[in-house]
Write a protein that holds these residues in place. Structure first.
Motif, PDB file in Angstrom:
ATOM      1  N   TYR A  59       0.881  -1.132   0.007  1.00 52.50           N
ATOM      2  CA  TYR A  59       0.004   0.000  -0.097  1.00 52.50           C
ATOM      3  C   TYR A  59       0.792   1.345   0.014  1.00 52.50           C
ATOM      4  O   TYR A  59       0.587   2.373  -0.787  1.00 52.50           O
ATOM      5  CB  TYR A  59      -0.795   0.131   1.207  1.00 52.50           C
ATOM      6  CG  TYR A  59      -2.293  -0.529   0.768  1.00 52.50           C
ATOM      7  CD1 TYR A  59      -3.366   0.160   0.412  1.00 52.50           C
ATOM      8  CD2 TYR A  59      -2.287  -1.927   0.731  1.00 52.50           C
ATOM      9  CE1 TYR A  59      -4.734  -0.533  -0.054  1.00 52.50           C
ATOM     10  CE2 TYR A  59      -3.562  -2.764   0.392  1.00 52.50           C
ATOM     11  CZ  TYR A  59      -4.725  -1.888   0.355  1.00 52.50           C
ATOM     12  OH  TYR A  59      -5.841  -2.444  -0.214  1.00 52.50           O
ATOM     13  N   THR A  60       2.006   1.303   0.748  1.00 48.32           N
ATOM     14  CA  THR A  60       2.951   2.250   0.574  1.00 48.32           C
ATOM     15  C   THR A  60       3.445   2.682  -0.804  1.00 48.32           C
ATOM     16  O   THR A  60       3.425   3.696  -1.413  1.00 48.32           O
ATOM     17  CB  THR A  60       4.241   2.150   1.489  1.00 48.32           C
ATOM     18  OG1 THR A  60       3.601   2.109   2.874  1.00 48.32           O
ATOM     19  CG2 THR A  60       4.949   3.365   1.441  1.00 48.32           C
ATOM     20  N   GLY A  61       3.854   1.631  -1.543  1.00 46.60           N
ATOM     21  CA  GLY A  61       4.215   1.781  -2.872  1.00 46.60           C
ATOM     22  C   GLY A  61       2.951   2.000  -3.805  1.00 46.60           C
ATOM     23  O   GLY A  61       3.288   2.828  -4.697  1.00 46.60           O
ATOM     24  N   ALA A  62       1.905   1.662  -3.474  1.00 41.78           N
ATOM     25  CA  ALA A  62       0.905   1.625  -4.420  1.00 41.78           C
ATOM     26  C   ALA A  62       0.397   3.369  -4.397  1.00 41.78           C
ATOM     27  O   ALA A  62       0.325   4.230  -5.360  1.00 41.78           O
ATOM     28  CB  ALA A  62      -0.442   1.202  -4.296  1.00 41.78           C
ATOM     29  N   PHE A  63       0.283   4.025  -3.067  1.00 44.74           N
ATOM     30  CA  PHE A  63       0.031   5.362  -3.245  1.00 44.74           C
ATOM     31  C   PHE A  63       1.085   6.249  -3.675  1.00 44.74           C
ATOM     32  O   PHE A  63       0.932   7.411  -4.211  1.00 44.74           O
ATOM     33  CB  PHE A  63      -0.657   5.899  -1.724  1.00 44.74           C
ATOM     34  CG  PHE A  63       0.427   6.349  -0.672  1.00 44.74           C
ATOM     35  CD1 PHE A  63       1.220   7.484  -0.599  1.00 44.74           C
ATOM     36  CD2 PHE A  63       0.547   5.365   0.355  1.00 44.74           C
ATOM     37  CE1 PHE A  63       1.879   7.503   0.237  1.00 44.74           C
ATOM     38  CE2 PHE A  63       1.446   5.795   1.520  1.00 44.74           C
ATOM     39  CZ  PHE A  63       2.124   6.812   1.147  1.00 44.74           C
ATOM     40  N   LEU A  64       2.426   6.214  -3.241  1.00 49.13           N
ATOM     41  CA  LEU A  64       3.403   6.762  -3.644  1.00 49.13           C
ATOM     42  C   LEU A  64       3.562   6.773  -5.323  1.00 49.13           C
ATOM     43  O   LEU A  64       3.750   7.687  -6.097  1.00 49.13           O
ATOM     44  CB  LEU A  64       4.678   6.384  -3.333  1.00 49.13           C
ATOM     45  CG  LEU A  64       4.807   6.626  -1.560  1.00 49.13           C
ATOM     46  CD1 LEU A  64       6.205   6.111  -1.044  1.00 49.13           C
ATOM     47  CD2 LEU A  64       4.989   8.220  -1.365  1.00 49.13           C
TER      48      LEU A  64
ATOM     49  N   SER B 257      -9.893   0.538   1.523  1.00 48.91           N
ATOM     50  CA  SER B 257      -9.875  -0.717   0.851  1.00 48.91           C
ATOM     51  C   SER B 257      -9.095  -1.759   1.746  1.00 48.91           C
ATOM     52  O   SER B 257      -9.166  -2.953   1.814  1.00 48.91           O
ATOM     53  CB  SER B 257      -9.245  -0.894  -0.515  1.00 48.91           C
ATOM     54  OG  SER B 257      -7.654   0.056  -0.419  1.00 48.91           O
ATOM     55  N   LEU B 258      -8.176  -1.142   2.508  1.00 48.53           N
ATOM     56  CA  LEU B 258      -7.164  -1.708   3.588  1.00 48.53           C
ATOM     57  C   LEU B 258      -8.235  -2.368   4.577  1.00 48.53           C
ATOM     58  O   LEU B 258      -8.212  -3.464   5.099  1.00 48.53           O
ATOM     59  CB  LEU B 258      -6.293  -0.658   4.312  1.00 48.53           C
ATOM     60  CG  LEU B 258      -4.867  -0.683   4.008  1.00 48.53           C
ATOM     61  CD1 LEU B 258      -4.264   0.124   4.618  1.00 48.53           C
ATOM     62  CD2 LEU B 258      -4.317  -2.213   3.972  1.00 48.53           C
ATOM     63  N   ALA B 259      -9.045  -1.280   5.039  1.00 54.25           N
ATOM     64  CA  ALA B 259     -10.243  -1.880   6.012  1.00 54.25           C
ATOM     65  C   ALA B 259     -11.110  -2.987   5.475  1.00 54.25           C
ATOM     66  O   ALA B 259     -11.351  -4.060   6.250  1.00 54.25           O
ATOM     67  CB  ALA B 259     -11.036  -0.695   6.585  1.00 54.25           C
ATOM     68  N   ALA B 260     -11.439  -2.923   4.306  1.00 56.14           N
ATOM     69  CA  ALA B 260     -12.402  -4.080   3.539  1.00 56.14           C
ATOM     70  C   ALA B 260     -11.628  -5.404   3.722  1.00 56.14           C
ATOM     71  O   ALA B 260     -12.245  -6.534   3.945  1.00 56.14           O
ATOM     72  CB  ALA B 260     -12.824  -3.582   2.339  1.00 56.14           C
TER      73      ALA B 260
END
Length: 259
Positions: A187-192, A221-224
């Motif tokens: 997720y870090t890589g995705a948003f950056l 999406s993380l929460a889901a």
């Protein structure tokens, strides 16, 4: 409230920005930065150890200005290292947790986007190189821990909603291997990557209002995903006869591709 304006550092950093907009960053020397800023070479080294330190400082200064102007202090996150660090006064993240337990971080991502867009040409060129020593590498190292903390918070929130007898086993199944680290890295890589893509290919300046109801896509999406895996683990563990099942060797989050 913005951080105290560090005139000498900012003058050197903005001189570097002007140079980057005319030539590749790797060709720029400390002497060139000092000359562009109207300063002596010794002044540069009084404030920065090298160019990489200047690049990190400017990003953190730009981001902190936006965060301090837009968020109350209790939502801001600072680094927990030495208080004497030149970056200690600069928050780098904001976490808003609603009464429902939802992490609503669209405003943080909007502030991050703005800090990059206001020096669009400069940041586009700085993100053109990757690997150790680059801004891209630094940002992955900076944001990974806070995204990991968000993931653990969401896991704990989901686990606490399950029957008391299965909570410990469910938590161990989801946190007992490298799954949390993988998810935080992903997720870090995705948003950056999305922000870098916008700098390079997207001219439209979309706001959170423009993309409702998907403006909180990272954390929703993380929460889901986490809710789905918590409930699945609770069903499997709760349905097993005898003692509560041990975490599976391959436990954690299922991955469709190699981590």
């Amino acid at each position: 409230m913005s951080p105290k304006r560090p005139d000498a550092k900012l003058r050197l950093a903005e001189a570097f920005v002007r140079l980057v907009e005319t030539m590749p960053a790797e060709r720029i020397t400390v002497n060139m930065i000092a000359e562009q800023a109207g300063k002596h070479r010794k002044t540069f080294y009084y404030h920065f150890g090298d160019k990489e330190q200047l690049v990190v400082w400017l990003f953190r200064y730009d981001l902190a200005c936006g965060l301090l102007d837009k968020f109350p202090e209790d939502l801001l996150v600072w680094e927990t290292g030495s208080p004497e660090s030149t970056l200690a006064a600069f928050p780098f993240y904001a976490r808003k947790i609603e009464d429902s337990g939802r992490i609503y971080n669209a405003p943080f991502f909007a502030a991050l986007s703005y800090s990059l867009e206001r020096r669009r040409t400069y940041y586009r060129r700085m993100f053109s190189t990757r690997g150790p020593g680059t801004l891209d590498f630094y940002l992955h190292q900076l944001f990974f821990p806070v995204i990991r903390e968000d993931i653990l918070f969401l896991i704990d929130r989901g686990v606490d909603e399950q029957a008391p007898l299965v909570r410990q086993a469910v938590r161990e199944r989801l946190t007992g291997n490298a799954g949390v680290d993988f998810l935080a890295e992903f997720y870090t890589g995705a948003f950056l990557s999305r922000f870098v893509e916008r700098l390079n290919y997207t001219s439209a300046r979309r706001t959170a209002r423009d993309i409702l109801p998907f403006e909180n896509v990272v954390h929703d999406s993380l929460a889901a995903l986490i809710r789905q895996e918590v409930e699945k683990a609770a069903r499997e563990i709760g349905g097993m006869p005898g003692e509560i099942a041990k975490p599976q060797a391959e436990g954690g989050f299922p991955c469709a591709s190699p981590a």
